[in-house]
Motif scaffolding. Structure first.
Motif, PDB file in Angstrom:
ATOM      1  N   GLY A 149      25.810 -30.285  15.939  1.00  0.00           N
ATOM      2  CA  GLY A 149      26.219 -28.999  16.499  1.00  0.00           C
ATOM      3  C   GLY A 149      26.929 -29.069  17.834  1.00  0.00           C
ATOM      4  N   VAL A 150      27.387 -30.257  18.237  1.00  0.00           N
ATOM      5  CA  VAL A 150      28.148 -30.386  19.474  1.00  0.00           C
ATOM      6  C   VAL A 150      29.522 -29.726  19.269  1.00  0.00           C
ATOM      7  CG1 VAL A 150      29.126 -31.988  21.162  1.00  0.00           C
ATOM      8  CG2 VAL A 150      26.938 -32.511  20.038  1.00  0.00           C
ATOM      9  N   GLN A 151      29.972 -28.968  20.245  1.00  0.00           N
ATOM     10  CA  GLN A 151      31.199 -28.190  20.083  1.00  0.00           C
ATOM     11  C   GLN A 151      32.446 -28.929  20.536  1.00  0.00           C
ATOM     12  OE1 GLN A 151      30.581 -24.392  22.040  1.00  0.00           O
ATOM     13  NE2 GLN A 151      28.494 -24.264  21.236  1.00  0.00           N
ATOM     14  N   LYS A 152      32.323 -29.777  21.547  1.00  0.00           N
ATOM     15  CA  LYS A 152      33.513 -30.417  22.109  1.00  0.00           C
ATOM     16  C   LYS A 152      33.182 -31.831  22.570  1.00  0.00           C
ATOM     17  CE  LYS A 152      36.115 -27.947  24.845  1.00  0.00           C
ATOM     18  NZ  LYS A 152      36.616 -27.265  26.077  1.00  0.00           N
ATOM     19  N   MET A 153      34.159 -32.744  22.350  1.00  0.00           N
ATOM     20  CA  MET A 153      34.062 -34.108  22.853  1.00  0.00           C
ATOM     21  C   MET A 153      35.088 -34.299  23.963  1.00  0.00           C
ATOM     22  SD  MET A 153      33.529 -36.976  19.899  1.00  0.00           S
ATOM     23  CE  MET A 153      31.924 -37.733  19.741  1.00  0.00           C
ATOM     24  N   LEU A 154      34.675 -34.977  25.029  1.00  0.00           N
ATOM     25  CA  LEU A 154      35.538 -35.228  26.176  1.00  0.00           C
ATOM     26  C   LEU A 154      35.658 -36.727  26.414  1.00  0.00           C
ATOM     27  CD1 LEU A 154      33.887 -32.627  28.583  1.00  0.00           C
ATOM     28  CD2 LEU A 154      35.846 -32.241  27.070  1.00  0.00           C
ATOM     29  N   ALA A 155      36.783 -37.150  26.990  1.00  0.00           N
ATOM     30  CA  ALA A 155      36.981 -38.561  27.312  1.00  0.00           C
ATOM     31  C   ALA A 155      37.891 -38.686  28.519  1.00  0.00           C
ATOM     32  CB  ALA A 155      37.561 -39.303  26.119  1.00  0.00           C
ATOM     33  N   TYR A 156      37.643 -39.694  29.347  1.00  0.00           N
ATOM     34  CA  TYR A 156      38.482 -40.018  30.492  1.00  0.00           C
ATOM     35  C   TYR A 156      38.972 -41.447  30.310  1.00  0.00           C
ATOM     36  CZ  TYR A 156      36.375 -35.870  32.593  1.00  0.00           C
ATOM     37  OH  TYR A 156      35.958 -34.591  32.834  1.00  0.00           O
ATOM     38  N   VAL A 157      40.306 -41.627  30.306  1.00  0.00           N
ATOM     39  CA  VAL A 157      40.910 -42.928  30.027  1.00  0.00           C
ATOM     40  C   VAL A 157      41.968 -43.222  31.091  1.00  0.00           C
ATOM     41  CG1 VAL A 157      42.143 -44.332  28.326  1.00  0.00           C
ATOM     42  CG2 VAL A 157      40.547 -42.564  27.553  1.00  0.00           C
TER      43      VAL A 157
END
Length: 637
Positions: free
Chosen positions: A588-596
């Motif tokens: 049920g996680v709504q959004k994935m974030l990443a820093y590259v």
């Protein structure tokens, strides 16, 4: 052998002839001419106990006193161990196989002598336990005058060679088996003709826990392996899940209906064995009448004495030898208890140590101990901080490579005491893990910063991991767990400065044991930490790690991963990311974030191919990406 006592049944379809007479050279004799007070006698074992012969002895035993009966597992009614006969006979059991003998041992009316099954014959032949008589069961003689020992050659072969007098029940129901299973009629001193069906052991009913243990055991068996099984439901469950394997061989003291079924399906064909190729090697058979009919005149099965079959040196001559045995409890150092429950002796050493040792000496061999994680309806753990008072170690810490429960596989080979404890806690029942960790801290030097966290990721399926084929190589995708502490350190120190800079935005120079412990002690029910591992037997090396950290409100997570340089560009990062996306959606996680880092073009490409979009970043030289989990390329595909 540590499962519950078996239920035996006779075959009502076969008639039982009335008891006959004892004959010597064709003439009737009485028992006082054959057995005298104070002597030691051996009785045939397992499914080949000469029950009609023994009933006749019991009916005429009033003159006998202080006769010692030496036996191993004797199936069926062990009436001679009852109090009725305590002034006549005393049992000395080398393996406790029945409730009547177990009770007699517990009450002090019988003795238990612990010994390896491979060593039992030398006790007879070296006059450590000299035998005055051996009571055995054989098939009728063939045209050459040879009787077969049938379904139990095991230690019977040595007993009849050592005994001064051999008394045989000749039973038409006894199968004729090959190997070293024959005895000439001239070696038999007295005959007793009686037709009685062999006792049968019905196939067990499997509960879900036992089935799951069997599944995990089967995963450790590779195509082309040679297997041995111990006695009980867990071992039989493992056989059920070997049905899709290929080219298996059998070198086992015991064969059952489960082995027969694998032979009939062609799964067991023995063609790749490196010792006795093309032949199933065993010393005794226990099962249904179907099994007894199958071994009858079967040239593909060889029955040999225990000193041959159970010889660790002979066992080790089979490459990829896998021994599968059960236990009563295993402590957190890897010590195995399988013959006693506290002070109560339950079974015996049997062949467990013989085959564990032989498998450990084999090229590619795997000694396995398999057991449910709990007993008594889940009220007690069978993975214990220390062995129960009164219990004894059957299989030592050094003998076992794998311990399997319904919660997975603990790999012990080459592990320190601390690492073993963490591996075994991982496969213990979850409700006992915190208690086990608290106990092990007192004695086994597991540091205080070691946490106990949920390690299962149910979204990975029933077995908790996925098998991968990448570039023709086999890998496992599974959760990181506390026992990976050292592996993660090794993984960190394998990185180049460039990889560290790309992953951590700096070049850290140390991965302490405490830091590594923190990174592998992940609450997998919230955050997620997955790895791709090259697993070869007990050797494991981490090739890639992917993890996400859940926000406080659970609405989004931040994801990152790193791959060993030798496997970069082979798709491992994509596999990890796809799996993390799938699991995040299910949770049920709504959004994935990443820093590259902006110059990390390969990593950016992996994220963008998965549907991540670039967003304005706060830091120069850094790219901020986001994925709305309700609308991804993966979902569209």
């Amino acid at each position: 052998m540590a499962d519950e006592a078996p239920l035996y049944r006779s075959n009502p379809a076969r008639s039982v002839a009335p008891d006959g007479q004892l004959l010597v050279q064709g003439k009737p004799v009485q028992w006082p001419q054959l057995i005298k007070s104070g002597q030691r006698i051996f009785i045939g074992s397992h499914a080949a106990v000469p029950h009609a012969l023994i009933r006749n002895l019991l009916a005429h035993c009033k003159y006998l006193h202080d006769v010692e009966i030496v036996q191993v597992g004797a199936f069926g009614d062990n009436a001679w161990a009852e109090t009725t006969y305590q002034n006549h006979f005393k049992v000395n059991s080398l393996f406790i196989g029945g409730e009547q003998v177990r009770r007699a041992v517990a009450e002090g009316r019988a003795d238990y002598t612990p010994t390896f099954m491979s060593a039992v014959p030398s006790l007879f032949l070296d006059d450590i336990l000299p035998l005055d008589a051996a009571l055995i069961m054989v098939s009728p003689a063939d045209q050459h005058g040879y009787h077969s020992l049938g379904v139990s050659v095991d230690v019977v072969s040595a007993a009849l060679r050592a005994a001064k007098t051999v008394i045989a029940q000749v039973n038409p129901a006894m199968p004729v088996t090959f190997g070293q299973a024959f005895i000439h009629k001239g070696q038999i001193d007295a005959f007793y003709y009686a037709n009685e069906p062999l006792l049968e052991l019905p196939p067990p009913n499997f509960d879900p826990i036992t089935e799951r243990v069997g599944q995990y055991v089967a995963l450790l068996v590779e195509d082309g392996a040679t297997i041995q099984i111990g006695f009980g439901k867990v071992c039989e469950a493992a056989l059920r899940y070997l049905s899709n394997h290929r080219d298996l061989g059998v070198h086992s003291e015991l064969i059952t209906d489960g082995i027969m079924d694998l032979m009939l399906k062609g799964v067991v064909n023995n063609r790749l064995k490196t010792f006795h190729q093309h032949k199933c090697v065993t010393s005794f058979a226990i099962g249904t009448q179907r099994l007894y009919d199958y071994v009858n005149h079967n040239p593909h099965i060889g029955f040999y004495p225990s000193e041959y079959v159970n010889s660790p040196a002979n066992i080790a001559r089979n490459d990829q030898m896998v021994s599968i045995n059960s236990a009563i409890e295993v402590d957190l150092t890897g010590q195995v208890v399988s013959d006693s429950i506290g002070y109560q002796f339950y079974s015996g050493i049997g062949g467990q140590v013989d085959f564990s040792r032989g498998a450990s000496m084999s090229t590619g061999g795997k000694p396995i101990i398999a057991l449910p994680s709990t007993a008594k309806d889940g009220t007690i753990s069978r993975i214990v901080p220390h062995i129960t008072e009164g219990a004894g170690v059957v299989t030592s810490r050094a003998h076992v490579h794998y311990v399997v429960t319904e919660f997975g596989v603990a790999s012990l080979r080459g592990k320190s005491i601390r690492e073993r404890a963490l591996e075994l806690i991982r496969v213990a029942h979850p409700k006992f893990r915190a208690e086990l960790l608290a106990e092990v801290r007192k004695h086994y030097y597991v540091p205080n910063y070691q946490k106990q966290t949920p390690v299962e990721v149910p979204e990975l399926g029933d077995v908790g991991f996925k098998e991968l084929n990448i570039g023709g190589e086999a890998f496992d995708l599974r959760p990181l767990n506390p026992s990976d502490e050292r592996r993660l350190q090794e993984f960190f120190y394998s990185h180049t400065k460039e990889t560290l800079q790309m992953r951590y935005n700096s070049v850290p120079t140390q991965m302490s044991r405490e830091k590594s412990c923190t990174l592998v002690s992940v609450d997998q029910s919230k955050d997620l930490a997955l790895c791709i591992v090259r697993q070869k037997g007990s050797a494991a090396q981490i090739q890639a790690v992917g993890r996400y950290y859940l926000s406080h409100d659970g609405s989004n997570c931040e994801v990152a991963f790193v791959t060993r340089e030798t496997h970069q560009g082979k798709g491992m990062a994509k596999l990890l990311l796809d799996e993390m996306i799938r699991i995040a959606k299910l949770r049920g996680v709504q959004k994935m974030l990443a820093y590259v880092r902006a110059e990390n073009q390969k990593m950016l490409a992996v994220f963008e191919r998965a549907g991540f979009r670039r967003l304005p970043a706060d830091e120069p030289g850094e790219v901020y990406l986001a994925l709305e989990l309700g609308n991804t390329l993966s979902e569209k595909q």
